[in-house]
Write a protein that holds these residues in place. Sequence first.
Motif, PDB file in Angstrom:
ATOM      1  N   VAL A 215      17.009  35.778  51.247  1.00 11.54           N
ATOM      2  CA  VAL A 215      18.147  35.400  50.732  1.00 11.54           C
ATOM      3  C   VAL A 215      18.768  34.153  51.059  1.00 11.54           C
ATOM      4  O   VAL A 215      19.127  34.039  52.131  1.00 11.54           O
ATOM      5  N   THR A 216      19.228  33.547  50.102  1.00  9.43           N
ATOM      6  CA  THR A 216      20.160  32.149  50.364  1.00  9.43           C
ATOM      7  C   THR A 216      21.514  32.581  50.091  1.00  9.43           C
ATOM      8  O   THR A 216      21.944  33.074  49.195  1.00  9.43           O
ATOM      9  N   LEU A 217      22.489  32.566  51.224  1.00  4.09           N
ATOM     10  CA  LEU A 217      23.857  32.699  51.007  1.00  4.09           C
ATOM     11  C   LEU A 217      24.322  31.305  50.552  1.00  4.09           C
ATOM     12  O   LEU A 217      24.369  30.115  51.381  1.00  4.09           O
ATOM     13  N   LEU A 218      25.031  31.525  49.592  1.00  4.13           N
ATOM     14  CA  LEU A 218      25.912  30.138  48.809  1.00  4.13           C
ATOM     15  C   LEU A 218      27.371  30.334  49.528  1.00  4.13           C
ATOM     16  O   LEU A 218      27.674  29.006  49.794  1.00  4.13           O
ATOM     17  N   HIS A 219      27.840  31.359  49.535  1.00 10.19           N
ATOM     18  CA  HIS A 219      29.612  31.236  50.031  1.00 10.19           C
ATOM     19  C   HIS A 219      29.839  32.717  50.447  1.00 10.19           C
ATOM     20  O   HIS A 219      29.430  33.693  49.765  1.00 10.19           O
ATOM     21  N   GLU A 220      30.402  32.578  51.393  1.00  5.58           N
ATOM     22  CA  GLU A 220      30.991  33.979  51.855  1.00  5.58           C
ATOM     23  C   GLU A 220      32.685  33.778  52.266  1.00  5.58           C
ATOM     24  O   GLU A 220      33.076  32.883  52.979  1.00  5.58           O
ATOM     25  N   ASP A 221      33.491  34.696  51.819  1.00  6.35           N
ATOM     26  CA  ASP A 221      34.887  34.614  52.549  1.00  6.35           C
ATOM     27  C   ASP A 221      35.272  36.250  52.478  1.00  6.35           C
ATOM     28  O   ASP A 221      34.378  37.066  52.463  1.00  6.35           O
ATOM     29  N   ASN A 222      36.631  36.290  52.800  1.00  2.75           N
ATOM     30  CA  ASN A 222      36.861  37.807  52.853  1.00  2.75           C
ATOM     31  C   ASN A 222      36.835  38.749  51.570  1.00  2.75           C
ATOM     32  O   ASN A 222      36.980  39.807  51.601  1.00  2.75           O
ATOM     33  N   SER A 223      36.580  37.865  50.462  1.00  2.00           N
ATOM     34  CA  SER A 223      36.757  38.755  49.235  1.00  2.00           C
ATOM     35  C   SER A 223      35.415  38.767  48.508  1.00  2.00           C
ATOM     36  O   SER A 223      34.973  39.635  47.712  1.00  2.00           O
ATOM     37  N   VAL A 224      34.540  37.892  48.557  1.00  2.00           N
ATOM     38  CA  VAL A 224      33.254  37.529  47.609  1.00  2.00           C
ATOM     39  C   VAL A 224      32.229  37.256  48.627  1.00  2.00           C
ATOM     40  O   VAL A 224      32.234  36.456  49.812  1.00  2.00           O
ATOM     41  N   LEU A 225      30.974  37.609  48.260  1.00  2.00           N
ATOM     42  CA  LEU A 225      29.708  37.141  48.870  1.00  2.00           C
ATOM     43  C   LEU A 225      28.840  36.612  47.680  1.00  2.00           C
ATOM     44  O   LEU A 225      28.486  37.399  46.592  1.00  2.00           O
ATOM     45  N   VAL A 226      28.579  35.396  47.608  1.00  2.00           N
ATOM     46  CA  VAL A 226      27.736  34.911  46.676  1.00  2.00           C
ATOM     47  C   VAL A 226      26.370  34.218  47.344  1.00  2.00           C
ATOM     48  O   VAL A 226      26.302  34.004  48.244  1.00  2.00           O
ATOM     49  N   VAL A 227      25.420  34.961  46.407  1.00  2.00           N
ATOM     50  CA  VAL A 227      23.867  34.669  47.003  1.00  2.00           C
ATOM     51  C   VAL A 227      22.998  34.222  45.902  1.00  2.00           C
ATOM     52  O   VAL A 227      23.485  34.348  44.620  1.00  2.00           O
ATOM     53  N   VAL A 228      21.778  33.866  46.209  1.00  2.00           N
ATOM     54  CA  VAL A 228      20.771  33.583  45.342  1.00  2.00           C
ATOM     55  C   VAL A 228      19.705  34.792  45.651  1.00  2.00           C
ATOM     56  O   VAL A 228      19.189  34.994  46.732  1.00  2.00           O
ATOM     57  N   LYS A 229      19.789  35.657  44.562  1.00  2.00           N
ATOM     58  CA  LYS A 229      18.720  36.676  44.756  1.00  2.00           C
ATOM     59  C   LYS A 229      17.264  36.508  44.424  1.00  2.00           C
ATOM     60  O   LYS A 229      16.872  35.806  43.308  1.00  2.00           O
ATOM     61  N   PRO A 230      16.378  36.567  45.327  1.00  2.00           N
ATOM     62  CA  PRO A 230      15.111  36.599  45.037  1.00  2.00           C
ATOM     63  C   PRO A 230      14.496  37.384  43.797  1.00  2.00           C
ATOM     64  O   PRO A 230      14.975  38.229  43.609  1.00  2.00           O
ATOM     65  N   GLN A 231      13.322  36.855  43.495  1.00  2.00           N
ATOM     66  CA  GLN A 231      12.673  37.636  42.334  1.00  2.00           C
ATOM     67  C   GLN A 231      11.972  38.774  42.961  1.00  2.00           C
ATOM     68  O   GLN A 231      11.588  38.537  44.203  1.00  2.00           O
ATOM     69  N   ASN A 232      11.996  39.817  42.024  1.00  2.00           N
ATOM     70  CA  ASN A 232      11.110  41.074  42.504  1.00  2.00           C
ATOM     71  C   ASN A 232      11.777  42.034  43.442  1.00  2.00           C
ATOM     72  O   ASN A 232      11.048  42.729  44.045  1.00  2.00           O
ATOM     73  N   ILE A 233      13.112  41.914  43.502  1.00  2.00           N
ATOM     74  CA  ILE A 233      13.939  42.765  44.317  1.00  2.00           C
ATOM     75  C   ILE A 233      15.050  43.569  43.509  1.00  2.00           C
ATOM     76  O   ILE A 233      15.541  42.697  42.682  1.00  2.00           O
ATOM     77  N   PRO A 234      15.073  44.716  43.421  1.00  2.00           N
ATOM     78  CA  PRO A 234      16.190  45.295  42.770  1.00  2.00           C
ATOM     79  C   PRO A 234      17.614  44.938  43.112  1.00  2.00           C
ATOM     80  O   PRO A 234      17.971  44.800  44.510  1.00  2.00           O
ATOM     81  N   SER A 235      18.241  44.909  42.218  1.00  2.00           N
ATOM     82  CA  SER A 235      19.726  44.506  42.449  1.00  2.00           C
ATOM     83  C   SER A 235      20.426  45.704  43.369  1.00  2.00           C
ATOM     84  O   SER A 235      21.284  45.441  44.105  1.00  2.00           O
ATOM     85  N   GLN A 236      20.117  46.952  43.010  1.00  2.00           N
ATOM     86  CA  GLN A 236      20.497  48.088  43.804  1.00  2.00           C
ATOM     87  C   GLN A 236      19.477  49.193  43.978  1.00  2.00           C
ATOM     88  O   GLN A 236      18.293  48.980  43.306  1.00  2.00           O
ATOM     89  N   ALA A 237      19.583  50.047  44.756  1.00  2.00           N
ATOM     90  CA  ALA A 237      18.529  51.212  45.106  1.00  2.00           C
ATOM     91  C   ALA A 237      18.271  51.937  43.831  1.00  2.00           C
ATOM     92  O   ALA A 237      18.898  52.164  42.583  1.00  2.00           O
ATOM     93  N   ASP A 238      16.736  52.023  43.641  1.00  2.00           N
ATOM     94  CA  ASP A 238      16.221  52.716  42.324  1.00  2.00           C
ATOM     95  C   ASP A 238      15.213  53.633  42.848  1.00  2.00           C
ATOM     96  O   ASP A 238      15.074  53.821  43.907  1.00  2.00           O
ATOM     97  N   LYS A 239      14.687  54.229  42.020  1.00  2.00           N
ATOM     98  CA  LYS A 239      13.740  55.288  42.174  1.00  2.00           C
ATOM     99  C   LYS A 239      12.510  54.908  42.910  1.00  2.00           C
ATOM    100  O   LYS A 239      11.772  55.782  43.272  1.00  2.00           O
TER     101      LYS A 239
END
Length: 263
Positions: free
Chosen positions: A10-34
Amino acid sequence: MPRNFTMDDVTLLHEDNSVLVVVKPQNIPSQADKSGDVDMLTLLKNYIKEKYNKPGNVYLGLVHRLDRPTGGVMVFAKTSKAAERLSKQIVDGDMTKQYLTTVVGRPTDNSGTLVNYLKKNALTNNVYVATFGDHNAKRAELTYQTLQSDEQTSLIKVQLGTGRSHQIRVQFSAIGCPVYGDVRYGGDSISKKGTNLALWAYRLEFNHPVSRERMVFVAYPPQIDPWTRFDIAKHVEVFADSSYDDEDGIPLVTKVNTSDDLD
C-alpha cells in the motif's frame, strides 16, 4: 491462491488527524467480504493501531469503495466527523473521482455520456444492462473521453455520474468496448491469462473535512501492459510540486493543498 497483501503493498499519499489517503493495490477488497481475504479497511486499521499504539478497536471510516480488481486512490476517514463530512461531499457531488481504463477496440464517439439501467444477479454477482422500469434496475451514468488508441485498444478517461457496482466495466462492454483483461464482461479476448483488469482510479479530489481546503491526489496506473502502450504522462495532469515513486513500477504524482498539522 489469493495474494497475502501487507502494508508494504500500500502506498500512503497523505495522513493527518482526519484523513488517510492511500493507493489501493488491485485484487484486494475495500472491506471484508465472504472470501475472508485480507482487505484494505482491516489492513489500515491495523496500521493505525500499531503506528500509534492504540488500545482496543480503531475507528476508520470507509466513505467510498473500489471494486476488488480495481486499484487507485482512496480516502478513509479517521474520525466519525470526517466520515460524515466526506460522505456528504459524495452525495453533494463535491468529491470527484476520475478513472483511467484501457478498453478493447475504440468507441464510435471520441467522447460522450453513457446512460444505462443496470441490474445485479445476486447468484452470479454479474451486472447486466436492463431497461427503464425493470424491477430493481438502477440508473448508471458516466462521461468519457478517448485519449489515445492503437490498433487493438484505447486509453479512456472516465468520470462517474453515479456509483454502481461494475458500472464502468458493464457500460463499456455494452458499447462493444469491454475493459482489457475483464474475464467477466468479455475483455479477455486479446489479453494473456491472469492479466489484471485495466481499470484504475487515478484522480481523487475533495475538500478537507476540517480545513475545507481542496485536496487533489493523482496516481499513475502500474507500468505494465496494457498501460505501457500509451503515453500516460501526456494525458494525466502533472503538478509543479510533483513527486515520483518508482517502487514496484508505480510512479506517483501527488499534490496536497493542506497542511499536516490539522486538528
